[in-house]
Design an enzyme around this catalytic site. Sequence first.
Site, PDB file in Angstrom:
ATOM      1  N   ARG A  14       0.831  -1.195   0.000  1.00 60.62           N
ATOM      2  CA  ARG A  14       0.000   0.000   0.000  1.00 60.62           C
ATOM      3  C   ARG A  14       0.870   1.251   0.000  1.00 60.62           C
ATOM      4  O   ARG A  14       0.922   2.005  -0.973  1.00 60.62           O
ATOM      5  CB  ARG A  14      -0.938  -0.007   1.211  1.00 60.62           C
ATOM      6  CG  ARG A  14      -2.070   1.032   1.132  1.00 60.62           C
ATOM      7  CD  ARG A  14      -1.677   2.432   1.554  1.00 60.62           C
ATOM      8  NE  ARG A  14      -1.147   2.504   2.908  1.00 60.62           N
ATOM      9  CZ  ARG A  14      -0.629   3.596   3.442  1.00 60.62           C
ATOM     10  NH1 ARG A  14      -0.538   4.711   2.708  1.00 60.62           N
ATOM     11  NH2 ARG A  14      -0.136   3.593   4.664  1.00 60.62           N
ATOM     12  N   ASP A  15       1.598   1.450   1.072  1.00 62.17           N
ATOM     13  CA  ASP A  15       2.385   2.673   1.245  1.00 62.17           C
ATOM     14  C   ASP A  15       3.475   2.794   0.193  1.00 62.17           C
ATOM     15  O   ASP A  15       3.819   3.905  -0.235  1.00 62.17           O
ATOM     16  CB  ASP A  15       3.009   2.660   2.647  1.00 62.17           C
ATOM     17  CG  ASP A  15       3.381   4.038   3.146  1.00 62.17           C
ATOM     18  OD1 ASP A  15       3.366   4.987   2.348  1.00 62.17           O
ATOM     19  OD2 ASP A  15       3.704   4.177   4.328  1.00 62.17           O
ATOM     20  N   HIS A 205       5.172   3.219  13.167  1.00 63.88           N
ATOM     21  CA  HIS A 205       5.380   3.238  11.716  1.00 63.88           C
ATOM     22  C   HIS A 205       6.438   4.306  11.432  1.00 63.88           C
ATOM     23  O   HIS A 205       6.129   5.502  11.444  1.00 63.88           O
ATOM     24  CB  HIS A 205       4.056   3.575  11.031  1.00 63.88           C
ATOM     25  CG  HIS A 205       4.130   3.727   9.547  1.00 63.88           C
ATOM     26  ND1 HIS A 205       3.499   2.863   8.675  1.00 63.88           N
ATOM     27  CD2 HIS A 205       4.735   4.648   8.760  1.00 63.88           C
ATOM     28  CE1 HIS A 205       3.710   3.264   7.423  1.00 63.88           C
ATOM     29  NE2 HIS A 205       4.466   4.350   7.447  1.00 63.88           N
ATOM     30  N   HIS A 207       9.610   6.085   9.195  1.00 67.39           N
ATOM     31  CA  HIS A 207      10.275   6.305   7.916  1.00 67.39           C
ATOM     32  C   HIS A 207      11.768   6.511   8.177  1.00 67.39           C
ATOM     33  O   HIS A 207      12.165   6.866   9.291  1.00 67.39           O
ATOM     34  CB  HIS A 207       9.683   7.521   7.197  1.00 67.39           C
ATOM     35  CG  HIS A 207       8.336   7.239   6.591  1.00 67.39           C
ATOM     36  ND1 HIS A 207       7.980   7.663   5.332  1.00 67.39           N
ATOM     37  CD2 HIS A 207       7.256   6.566   7.065  1.00 67.39           C
ATOM     38  CE1 HIS A 207       6.750   7.271   5.057  1.00 67.39           C
ATOM     39  NE2 HIS A 207       6.287   6.604   6.100  1.00 67.39           N
ATOM     40  N   CYS A 238       6.715  10.119   1.292  1.00 70.77           N
ATOM     41  CA  CYS A 238       5.638  11.080   1.471  1.00 70.77           C
ATOM     42  C   CYS A 238       5.879  12.230   0.508  1.00 70.77           C
ATOM     43  O   CYS A 238       7.004  12.722   0.413  1.00 70.77           O
ATOM     44  CB  CYS A 238       5.599  11.597   2.908  1.00 70.77           C
ATOM     45  SG  CYS A 238       4.362  12.888   3.179  1.00 70.77           S
ATOM     46  N   ASN A 247       9.833   4.172   3.859  1.00 71.42           N
ATOM     47  CA  ASN A 247       9.689   3.502   5.147  1.00 71.42           C
ATOM     48  C   ASN A 247      10.959   2.742   5.514  1.00 71.42           C
ATOM     49  O   ASN A 247      11.812   2.484   4.671  1.00 71.42           O
ATOM     50  CB  ASN A 247       8.539   2.494   5.072  1.00 71.42           C
ATOM     51  CG  ASN A 247       7.213   3.137   4.793  1.00 71.42           C
ATOM     52  OD1 ASN A 247       6.457   3.449   5.689  1.00 71.42           O
ATOM     53  ND2 ASN A 247       6.916   3.335   3.512  1.00 71.42           N
TER      54      ASN A 247
END
Length: 302
Positions: A14-15, A205, A207, A238, A247
Amino acid sequence: MRPRSVQVTEVGMRDGFQMESRILPTERKEAIGLALIAAGVRHIEVSSFVSPAAVPQLADAAALVGRLKGKGAELSALVPNVNGARRGVAAGIDRLTVFASASETHNQKNVRRSVAESLAGMGEIGRIAADAGVPIDGSVATAFGCPFEGEVSADAVLRVVEGYAAMGADRIGLGDTTGMATPRVVEGVVTAIRARFPGLSIGLHFHNTRGIGLVNVMTGLDLGVTRYDASIGGLGGCPFAVGATGNISTEDLVYLLDELGVETGIDLPRLIGVAHDVQAAFARELPGQVMKAGPRLARAPE
């Protein structure tokens, strides 16, 4: 005391995939998902039920859930609104993840709503999930800092967490959206949440934008946190963090945990193989380190 075992959730599908210009066919995504499961990954954030027009990389969310459902991993998906929640439930998702930023400015940039408006709209999502028997995770973006506002107060984070608790979320995740977390900041936010909501499970979570993603994991472990997100090969990022490297890498995280004697249930060599497959799929070098060097005792060719 550090935990003896932790849960690793793979968020690259997803990310990571949503940030790539190359759109993988559903069949290739399915193969990657099955390879992750074969490597021992038991929790996958598989996609997001967002507008296909807005994020075409994830337009096949429902189809992908159908292909991977019941294959050995809990499947979660990000949902931005009531429509996304309905689509996720209809697709058979195992867990929904809702999100809002602790930073007012970031929330406006990200979803064009105030934080209060985002939280107000989550009551209906909570009812949809409850009626379907689907658990909810509440994700707090910019929990450790905002590229527009700078420091984000613990009170701002707690405001969002309180909204999630009210809607019935059984877990929350703290998102280091643009890589601004440091050990001091992580400790402060986690401690504040535990003081106010002692029964709420916290996940982290991180990064690796500034190179200390795994340092922050160490802080989380020392605080006893047992859930961590990571992305295969270090995919992700992002749009508001110029030069962000994405990430923390799942292979790098599992390697660290293996060396610390913290159990994940994930086979590192097989996971490295998946990272190389993903790198080939996107035809570009990924930032993960262990996929390049191998584990510590990997032998050089003679």
